[in-house]
Design a protein around this motif. Structure first.
Motif, PDB file in Angstrom:
ATOM      1  N   PHE A   1     -12.115   6.728  -2.075  1.00  0.00           N
ATOM      2  CA  PHE A   1     -12.168   6.037  -0.525  1.00  0.00           C
ATOM      3  C   PHE A   1     -10.835   5.680  -0.174  1.00  0.00           C
ATOM      4  CE2 PHE A   1     -13.609   2.740  -3.168  1.00  0.00           C
ATOM      5  CZ  PHE A   1     -13.028   1.591  -2.998  1.00  0.00           C
ATOM      6  N   ALA A   2     -10.650   5.394   1.019  1.00  0.00           N
ATOM      7  CA  ALA A   2      -9.509   5.317   1.735  1.00  0.00           C
ATOM      8  C   ALA A   2      -9.443   3.640   2.390  1.00  0.00           C
ATOM      9  CB  ALA A   2      -8.900   6.137   2.663  1.00  0.00           C
TER      10      ALA A   2
ATOM     11  N   ASP B   1      -1.081   3.462  14.695  1.00  0.00           N
ATOM     12  CA  ASP B   1       0.211   4.585  14.963  1.00  0.00           C
ATOM     13  C   ASP B   1       0.602   5.060  13.511  1.00  0.00           C
ATOM     14  OD1 ASP B   1      -0.479   4.168  17.654  1.00  0.00           O
ATOM     15  OD2 ASP B   1       1.473   3.509  17.955  1.00  0.00           O
ATOM     16  N   ALA B   2       0.694   4.106  12.649  1.00  0.00           N
ATOM     17  CA  ALA B   2       1.500   4.488  11.329  1.00  0.00           C
ATOM     18  C   ALA B   2       0.601   5.433  10.385  1.00  0.00           C
ATOM     19  CB  ALA B   2       1.711   3.111  10.540  1.00  0.00           C
ATOM     20  N   LEU B   3      -0.662   5.613  10.885  1.00  0.00           N
ATOM     21  CA  LEU B   3      -1.565   6.349   9.906  1.00  0.00           C
ATOM     22  C   LEU B   3      -1.631   7.761  10.242  1.00  0.00           C
ATOM     23  CD1 LEU B   3      -4.483   3.713   9.869  1.00  0.00           C
ATOM     24  CD2 LEU B   3      -2.897   4.216   8.016  1.00  0.00           C
ATOM     25  N   PRO B   4      -1.803   8.440   9.219  1.00  0.00           N
ATOM     26  CA  PRO B   4      -1.758  10.023   9.399  1.00  0.00           C
ATOM     27  C   PRO B   4      -3.295  10.274  10.235  1.00  0.00           C
ATOM     28  CG  PRO B   4      -2.165   9.723   7.163  1.00  0.00           C
ATOM     29  CD  PRO B   4      -1.810   8.348   7.821  1.00  0.00           C
TER      30      PRO B   4
ATOM     31  N   ARG C   1      -8.345   9.129  10.590  1.00  0.00           N
ATOM     32  CA  ARG C   1      -9.300   8.800  11.726  1.00  0.00           C
ATOM     33  C   ARG C   1     -10.488   9.026  11.412  1.00  0.00           C
ATOM     34  NH1 ARG C   1      -6.954   7.990  16.766  1.00  0.00           N
ATOM     35  NH2 ARG C   1      -8.439   7.884  18.484  1.00  0.00           N
ATOM     36  N   GLY C   2     -11.339   7.891  11.585  1.00  0.00           N
ATOM     37  CA  GLY C   2     -12.868   7.973  11.317  1.00  0.00           C
ATOM     38  C   GLY C   2     -13.229   8.019   9.880  1.00  0.00           C
ATOM     39  N   GLY C   3     -12.224   7.862   8.852  1.00  0.00           N
ATOM     40  CA  GLY C   3     -12.549   7.864   7.374  1.00  0.00           C
ATOM     41  C   GLY C   3     -11.930   6.866   6.603  1.00  0.00           C
TER      42      GLY C   3
ATOM     43  N   GLU D   1     -12.180   3.473  15.715  1.00  0.00           N
ATOM     44  CA  GLU D   1     -11.966   4.727  15.904  1.00  0.00           C
ATOM     45  C   GLU D   1     -11.480   5.357  14.355  1.00  0.00           C
ATOM     46  OE1 GLU D   1      -8.608   4.628  18.496  1.00  0.00           O
ATOM     47  OE2 GLU D   1      -9.609   3.514  19.800  1.00  0.00           O
ATOM     48  N   TRP D   2     -11.075   4.250  13.577  1.00  0.00           N
ATOM     49  CA  TRP D   2     -10.594   4.674  12.199  1.00  0.00           C
ATOM     50  C   TRP D   2     -11.470   4.560  10.960  1.00  0.00           C
ATOM     51  CZ3 TRP D   2      -5.620   7.186  11.822  1.00  0.00           C
ATOM     52  CH2 TRP D   2      -4.944   7.314  13.029  1.00  0.00           C
TER      53      TRP D   2
END
Ligand SMILES: C[S@@+](CC[C@H](N)C(=O)[O-])C[C@H]1O[C@@H](n2cnc3c(N)ncnc32)[C@H](O)[C@@H]1O
Length: 308
Positions: free
Chosen positions: A137-138, A198-201, A205-207, A258-259
């Motif tokens: 998991f992230a 904004d830094a995240l790929p 998103r959603g994960g 959202e993330w």
């Protein structure tokens, strides 16, 4: 010159007494403890070794290092910067004036975050060196500074992929240097530069199972009244959020949903007087199980919220 023929030679024990005397007017009752840290750091010995060596003369080089550290401390620099590192959840974290000094309340915030993940089935334990790169998991530590939170999560959660972000290149340089302090677990930490999410790929998103942050939460007006060692030495951008102090917390609460994956947790450090506003905001944007957990002094410190 061998320490035994050196007319200025003093034992480690004598140096500790001397340093205590020189610090007492600056740090008061903390002087004996600080003297112990400074002498220990300069000696290169550990707690047990210095007990055995205590009545041996210290080398001249160590005396010079102690002198330099005492001068910096007397000039008001925080002890942690003078020593160059500080313990955070058992990890030796390098710190200097590019990053905030990791605080004990943030250790509690990490515990809250870990408890949230464990409640959802995450495995605990120091990393299995054979499985260092394998993740299930992230999680994201936004505004990582020295990397303290991210490193602790990677070290204590063997299945976590940890994204550690900061807007400051200086902070990321320190966090990068600190990767080595957690050994093979560092293979599961990625450092990225950018403003908050904004830094995240975009693929994340959603994960994310967890978003954790200790954002700046002091108001611009409060900054001049902070204790001098904090105000004059720690990075302004790590402390001050804006006019209300809630700007960064509100941004993180507004966008975390959202993330996060469904059921994912948001854990944010805040100042006790911000707890009510943060709880209200988290409920307004749809988080459930919103709560604030206390720090070691019993004051509200960690907002916890779940994406439904
Ligand atoms: C209070 S410090 C926390 C440092 C570290 N996580 C800790 O707990 O010790 C806040 C960090 O957020 C970073 N920061 C400030 N504004 C930011 C932004 N817009 N986006 C990302 N990081 C930011 C600062 O550079 C600083 O490293």
């Amino acid at each position: 010159m061998s320490p035994r023929n050196d007319p200025d030679a003093r034992t480690w024990r004598e140096l500790r007494v001397e340093v205590t005397e020189r610090l007492v007017d600056v740090v008061g009752d903390a002087a004996p403890a600080e003297a112990r840290w400074i002498v220990l750091e300069a000696s290169g010995l550990d707690d047990a070794e210095i007990l055995v060596e205590d009545d041996e003369p210290a080398p001249a080089l160590a005396r010079h290092r102690i002198e330099a550290m005492v001068e910096r401390r007397r000039a008001g620099e925080p002890l942690q910067y003078v020593l160059g590192s500080w313990q955070f959840r058992g990890i030796d974290v390098m710190v200097d004036r590019r990053v905030l000094i990791p605080r004990p309340e943030t250790e509690v915030v990490v515990q809250v975050a870990i408890d949230e993940l464990v409640a959802r089935g995450a495995r605990l334990g120091r990393t299995d060196p054979w499985a260092a790169g394998i993740t299930e998991f992230a999680v994201a530590d936004l505004g990582t500074g020295s990397g303290a939170i991210a490193l602790a999560l990677a070290a204590e959660l063997p299945d976590a992929a940890v994204w550690a972000t900061d807007v400051s290149d200086d902070a990321l340089a320190v966090a990068r240097a600190n990767l080595s302090s957690i050994g093979t677990a560092a293979t599961r930490v990625r450092l990225v530069r950018g403003r908050w999410f904004d830094a995240l790929p975009i693929e994340l998103r959603g994960g994310l199972r967890l978003v954790v942050s200790n954002p700046p939460y002091v108001t611009a007006a409060e900054h001049p009244a902070l204790p001098a060692d904090v105000r004059d030495h720690e990075p302004y951008g790590a402390l001050v959020s804006g006019d209300s102090g809630l700007e960064d917390l509100e941004h993180l609460i507004a966008h975390a949903g959202e993330w996060l994956e469904p059921g994912g947790a948001l854990v944010l450090e805040l100042a006790p007087h911000q707890a009510e506003a943060a709880v209200t905001r988290a409920r307004e944007v749809g988080f459930v199980a919103v709560d604030v957990r206390p720090d070691l002094t019993g004051r509200p410190r960690a907002l916890v919220a779940r994406r439904p």
